[in-house]
Structures are given as C-alpha cells and as structure tokens.
Design a protein around this motif. Structure first.
Motif, mmCIF file in Angstrom:
data_model
loop_
_atom_site.group_PDB
_atom_site.id
_atom_site.type_symbol
_atom_site.label_atom_id
_atom_site.label_comp_id
_atom_site.label_asym_id
_atom_site.label_seq_id
_atom_site.Cartn_x
_atom_site.Cartn_y
_atom_site.Cartn_z
ATOM 1 N N SER A 29 0.834 -1.207 0.000
ATOM 2 C CA SER A 29 0.000 0.000 0.000
ATOM 3 C C SER A 29 0.867 1.254 0.000
ATOM 4 O O SER A 29 0.686 2.168 -0.803
ATOM 5 C CB SER A 29 -0.919 0.027 1.224
ATOM 6 O OG SER A 29 -2.027 -0.798 1.061
ATOM 7 N N GLY A 30 1.797 1.315 0.950
ATOM 8 C CA GLY A 30 2.661 2.482 1.050
ATOM 9 C C GLY A 30 3.541 2.638 -0.181
ATOM 10 O O GLY A 30 3.767 3.760 -0.663
ATOM 11 N N ALA A 31 4.046 1.516 -0.704
ATOM 12 C CA ALA A 31 4.848 1.564 -1.922
ATOM 13 C C ALA A 31 4.044 2.159 -3.074
ATOM 14 O O ALA A 31 4.550 2.948 -3.877
ATOM 15 C CB ALA A 31 5.334 0.160 -2.276
ATOM 16 N N THR A 32 2.768 1.800 -3.143
ATOM 17 C CA THR A 32 1.882 2.325 -4.183
ATOM 18 C C THR A 32 1.717 3.833 -4.041
ATOM 19 O O THR A 32 1.761 4.579 -5.034
ATOM 20 C CB THR A 32 0.516 1.624 -4.100
ATOM 21 O OG1 THR A 32 0.704 0.213 -4.302
ATOM 22 C CG2 THR A 32 -0.451 2.157 -5.137
ATOM 23 N N ALA A 33 1.519 4.291 -2.805
ATOM 24 C CA ALA A 33 1.368 5.728 -2.571
ATOM 25 C C ALA A 33 2.608 6.494 -3.029
ATOM 26 O O ALA A 33 2.506 7.571 -3.638
ATOM 27 C CB ALA A 33 1.089 5.987 -1.099
ATOM 28 N N TYR A 34 3.790 5.951 -2.759
ATOM 29 C CA TYR A 34 5.010 6.638 -3.163
ATOM 30 C C TYR A 34 5.143 6.675 -4.688
ATOM 31 O O TYR A 34 5.562 7.687 -5.263
ATOM 32 C CB TYR A 34 6.228 5.977 -2.528
ATOM 33 C CG TYR A 34 6.487 6.471 -1.121
ATOM 34 C CD1 TYR A 34 6.764 7.813 -0.879
ATOM 35 C CD2 TYR A 34 6.449 5.604 -0.030
ATOM 36 C CE1 TYR A 34 6.994 8.278 0.412
ATOM 37 C CE2 TYR A 34 6.671 6.060 1.258
ATOM 38 C CZ TYR A 34 6.940 7.405 1.472
ATOM 39 O OH TYR A 34 7.144 7.868 2.753
ATOM 40 N N VAL A 35 4.786 5.583 -5.362
ATOM 41 C CA VAL A 35 4.871 5.586 -6.824
ATOM 42 C C VAL A 35 3.830 6.540 -7.419
ATOM 43 O O VAL A 35 4.097 7.234 -8.404
ATOM 44 C CB VAL A 35 4.712 4.160 -7.378
ATOM 45 C CG1 VAL A 35 4.590 4.179 -8.899
ATOM 46 C CG2 VAL A 35 5.906 3.294 -6.966
ATOM 47 N N SER A 36 2.649 6.615 -6.802
ATOM 48 C CA SER A 36 1.651 7.594 -7.256
ATOM 49 C C SER A 36 2.184 9.014 -7.114
ATOM 50 O O SER A 36 1.976 9.870 -7.987
ATOM 51 C CB SER A 36 0.358 7.451 -6.450
ATOM 52 O OG SER A 36 -0.325 6.260 -6.777
ATOM 53 N N ALA A 37 2.885 9.275 -6.011
ATOM 54 C CA ALA A 37 3.471 10.602 -5.805
ATOM 55 C C ALA A 37 4.505 10.908 -6.876
ATOM 56 O O ALA A 37 4.569 12.027 -7.407
ATOM 57 C CB ALA A 37 4.100 10.686 -4.420
ATOM 58 N N ILE A 38 5.324 9.917 -7.221
ATOM 59 C CA ILE A 38 6.338 10.125 -8.261
ATOM 60 C C ILE A 38 5.662 10.412 -9.600
ATOM 61 O O ILE A 38 6.100 11.293 -10.355
ATOM 62 C CB ILE A 38 7.271 8.902 -8.365
ATOM 63 C CG1 ILE A 38 8.025 8.700 -7.039
ATOM 64 C CG2 ILE A 38 8.266 9.088 -9.511
ATOM 65 C CD1 ILE A 38 8.822 7.409 -6.970
ATOM 66 N N ALA A 39 4.596 9.672 -9.908
ATOM 67 C CA ALA A 39 3.865 9.914 -11.153
ATOM 68 C C ALA A 39 3.322 11.340 -11.197
ATOM 69 O O ALA A 39 3.371 12.014 -12.241
ATOM 70 C CB ALA A 39 2.728 8.904 -11.300
ATOM 71 N N ALA A 40 2.818 11.835 -10.061
ATOM 72 C CA ALA A 40 2.294 13.200 -10.002
ATOM 73 C C ALA A 40 3.422 14.223 -10.182
ATOM 74 O O ALA A 40 3.243 15.259 -10.838
ATOM 75 C CB ALA A 40 1.575 13.434 -8.676
ATOM 76 N N LEU A 41 4.586 13.952 -9.603
ATOM 77 C CA LEU A 41 5.731 14.840 -9.781
ATOM 78 C C LEU A 41 6.123 14.924 -11.251
ATOM 79 O O LEU A 41 6.399 16.013 -11.777
ATOM 80 C CB LEU A 41 6.915 14.335 -8.949
ATOM 81 C CG LEU A 41 6.788 14.429 -7.421
ATOM 82 C CD1 LEU A 41 7.920 13.655 -6.755
ATOM 83 C CD2 LEU A 41 6.788 15.877 -6.950
ATOM 84 N N VAL A 42 6.144 13.782 -11.915
ATOM 85 C CA VAL A 42 6.516 13.762 -13.329
ATOM 86 C C VAL A 42 5.475 14.501 -14.171
ATOM 87 O O VAL A 42 5.826 15.254 -15.084
ATOM 88 C CB VAL A 42 6.696 12.311 -13.820
ATOM 89 C CG1 VAL A 42 6.872 12.261 -15.332
ATOM 90 C CG2 VAL A 42 7.895 11.663 -13.131
#
Length: 387
Positions: free
Chosen positions: A259-272
């Motif tokens: 779950s937490g790993a998913t949240a971090y990857v979602s954050a990276i996608a938003a940054l990009v």
C-alpha cells in the motif's frame, strides 16, 4: 478492513531499528529542525526529497485521486490538501472507524507537515499535490461497483493520477471497464501488488496498463510480504514506513505493505506530470520505468523481474534524466473494455433475401458474442475476493 472480496493491502506493525540504506536508495541527512516523525521518514531521506526533488517540483497543480476506505481530512499534516470528495460506500458505512489506511496513503503522497516551516510531522513525497478522496466499502457486496464508480468519477474531475492501495485475487469486468475508461482519458493508474509474499495476480493492479507496485525494504531488497509475478511493473518503499493515522489529528502509525509503496509511486507519477505537463499518461509511465533500477536485471533483459518489475522507482532520475518521450500509449499494454457494446455490421438490401448466408451469420454471431460475455460475467460474479 479485510474481507473475502477486496482488501486494503496493509500490514500495520511497529517495527524495530531501521536497516542501513543500500546502493539503490542513497542516504541523505535529515533536516536540522525536523521532529522525530520526520526523521523516521526514511524514503524522503533516501530519495533526497528536500535537496533533489522539491527544488525541481513539489507536484503543484496536480490532482491525485485516492480510492480508499476513509480519510481523516482534519489531520494536522493534511489540512487544506483535500478537494471535496465523494463517498461511494453505503449510507450505513462507518468511515471514521476505517479511516486509518486512507489517511496514511494520503499523507505519504501529499502530507505537508506542520509546525515552524512545516518541519514537523509527516511530509509526502509530492507535498504540492491536491488530493481527491474517494471512499469505498470493501466489505460491501457491490464493492466492485463502488471502485468502478470512483475511478470514473475521478476521471470526470480531471485527475492526473489514481492511487488504489487495495487488492483482490478475482478480476471484475466492471472494474476493468472503468480502468479502460481511465486509460482512454489519459490517467495514470497505480495499484498495490498485494501482501501475501506469493506469486499471485491481484486486481486492479494486474489489469493491463495499471502500474502494479511491489514493496522494497530500506536496503533495496524486496519486502518479504510483497506479492510477485510477471505483472509487477515497479517497486517502491514498502517497509517501516511512517505516516499519519486517524485516531487523532496528530496520530502517526508505522507500517509495512505494498500500500505504502503504491502511494510513493503515485506521488512520483504526479511529480513527473507536474514537471512534464505535455506527456501522456503512457509517456509518464515510460519515464518511471526507464528511470527505475533493477538490481536483479540480467544483461540484455527487457522483460520485468518478477519481484522488482522494471525496478525500484527513483523520483530524482524520473524528473531529471534525459529520457525520450516514446509513443503516446507508453510501454504497457492497455486494458480492453469487456462491457463495451458488441459492434454490428450493416447488411445491404440485396443481401437480406431469405436463404442468403449473410442474413444468418451476422445475427447468430452477435448472439454468440453476447452470450459469451454474459457467461463470463456470471462466472466472475461467482468468485469472491479473499482475505
């Protein structure tokens, strides 16, 4: 929050001392005035967020939809980060009693902290992002309709990324239809692989086009509970992760899970998406994949590793590396809509005479197609999500 159909893929447990960071995630010194909570956010330190990411972008202008079981929007680290959301759960659903998981995911994506200079509390990897909270009841019989409705609603609100830290082993045609709809509308979908440490496909993560995320430890190794298989796309921080909890407006929790790993990857996608607004969702995913690092990659390997996928997601590299945009669709296959109407072919007037083969083939073919779809939906309905 767990049931036979769908679940939040989290494992709360207080962890002991954290391991030393390995070569995949380079250690950075914590902020001088940060409190104990901020100092324990090892992903921010590993990624060098304050020094190498936020000077480039904080994700400002991006909206991330978080589909989860509830949110404490008044938490001191999250005030002002939420748009008015939507509740897809039944009227009897107790969101307050189930808000811990969603609150933590929200904080890992877009927490802004609090105190002098916001140096205290939990800060998300993309603190400039705005969140769209969408509440679902994973114990409800119509959970798949709730998730599908939340996905379609998020698309209608113009979000760039949808975070789904939920998982279940049985695919739903209704969910897949919504996933295909979101992909067709240029949205990055990110979902959790699952927490059983087994080779199993979970959904919605394993639908084509969805970024299926596994969990990594602080030293870059795979977290033991992370589900795996050829469907894994990326890996993110998934163990000893500290975030906001929902018991009070100042409560934290430490947990392990994809779950937490998913949240971090979602954050990276938003940054990009904030850094490169002209990229399509597929091209954003391409940057995430091309900038990731896979420690198990073999020379010449082009297929994803069953545990790491294409590698551990790295935000600084995703934002700064020279990576060709690539095709608009991106490197992943796209989901098809199993509920799309069956196309029909017009029959010319001279072919509508009795006895002509064309007048029978088209109707019979259409009936067979509709029948197959109906049978498939019936079989899917008979399979329940597991704990």
């Amino acid at each position: 929050m767990e049931n036979q159909r769908m679940r939040c893929v989290r494992t709360w447990r207080f962890a002991g001392a954290m391991a030393t960071l390995g070569v995949l995630l380079t250690a950075m010194a914590p902020a001088a005035h940060a409190d104990a909570a901020r100092n324990k956010q090892w992903p921010l330190q590993a990624y060098g967020a304050a020094q190498k990411i936020w000077p480039v972008t904080t994700g400002k202008g991006q909206v991330v939809a978080v589909i989860d079981t509830g949110f404490r929007t008044t938490h001191v680290d999250l005030t002002g980060q939420f748009l008015p959301g939507k509740d897809f759960a039944p009227a009897s659903y107790d969101e307050a009693a189930n808000a811990g998981h969603g609150t933590m995911m929200a904080s890992l994506i877009a927490g802004h902290g609090h105190g002098p200079g916001d140096s205290d509390g939990i800060r998300g990897l993309a603190p400039g992002v705005t969140l769209l909270p969408l509440v679902v009841d994973l114990q409800d019989a119509n959970y798949d309709q709730e998730i599908a409705g939340a996905i379609r609603y998020a698309v209608s609100r113009g979000v760039g990324v949808i975070n789904m830290s939920i998982a279940g082993v049985t695919p739903s045609a209704i969910e897949q239809s919504a996933v295909a709809y979101a992909e067709a509308h240029n949205v990055v979908l990110v979902a959790a692989a699952g927490n059983d440490g087994a080779e199993v496909s979970n959904y919605p993560a394993s639908f084509p086009g969805v970024v299926d995320v596994g969990g990594a430890n602080q030293d870059g190794s795979i977290w033991s509970g992370s589900d795996y298989g050829p469907h894994i796309v990326l890996t993110g921080p998934g163990s000893n992760v500290l975030g906001d909890d929902s018991g009070t407006d100042t409560q934290y929790a430490l947990g392990n899970g994809t779950s937490g790993a998913t949240a971090y990857v979602s954050a990276i996608a938003a940054l990009v998406r904030a850094r490169f607004p002209g990229l399509t969702a597929g091209q954003v995913i391409n940057r995430l994949i091309k900038s990731a690092i896979d420690p198990d990659a073999k020379p010449g390997q082009t297929t994803p590793d069953p545990h790491y996928g294409y590698g551990v997601a790295r935000p600084r590299e995703a934002l700064t590396d020279s990576i060709p945009a690539g095709p608009a669709q991106g490197p992943l296959a796209r989901a098809t809509d199993p509920l799309a109407p069956v196309p029909t072919l017009a029959v010319s007037a001279d072919r509508r005479k009795p006895g002509h083969l064309g007048v029978w083939v088209l109707p019979v073919g259409a009936l067979l197609s509709v029948g197959c779809i109906g049978l498939g939906l019936a079989l899917l309905r008979r399979h329940r999500r597991r704990v």
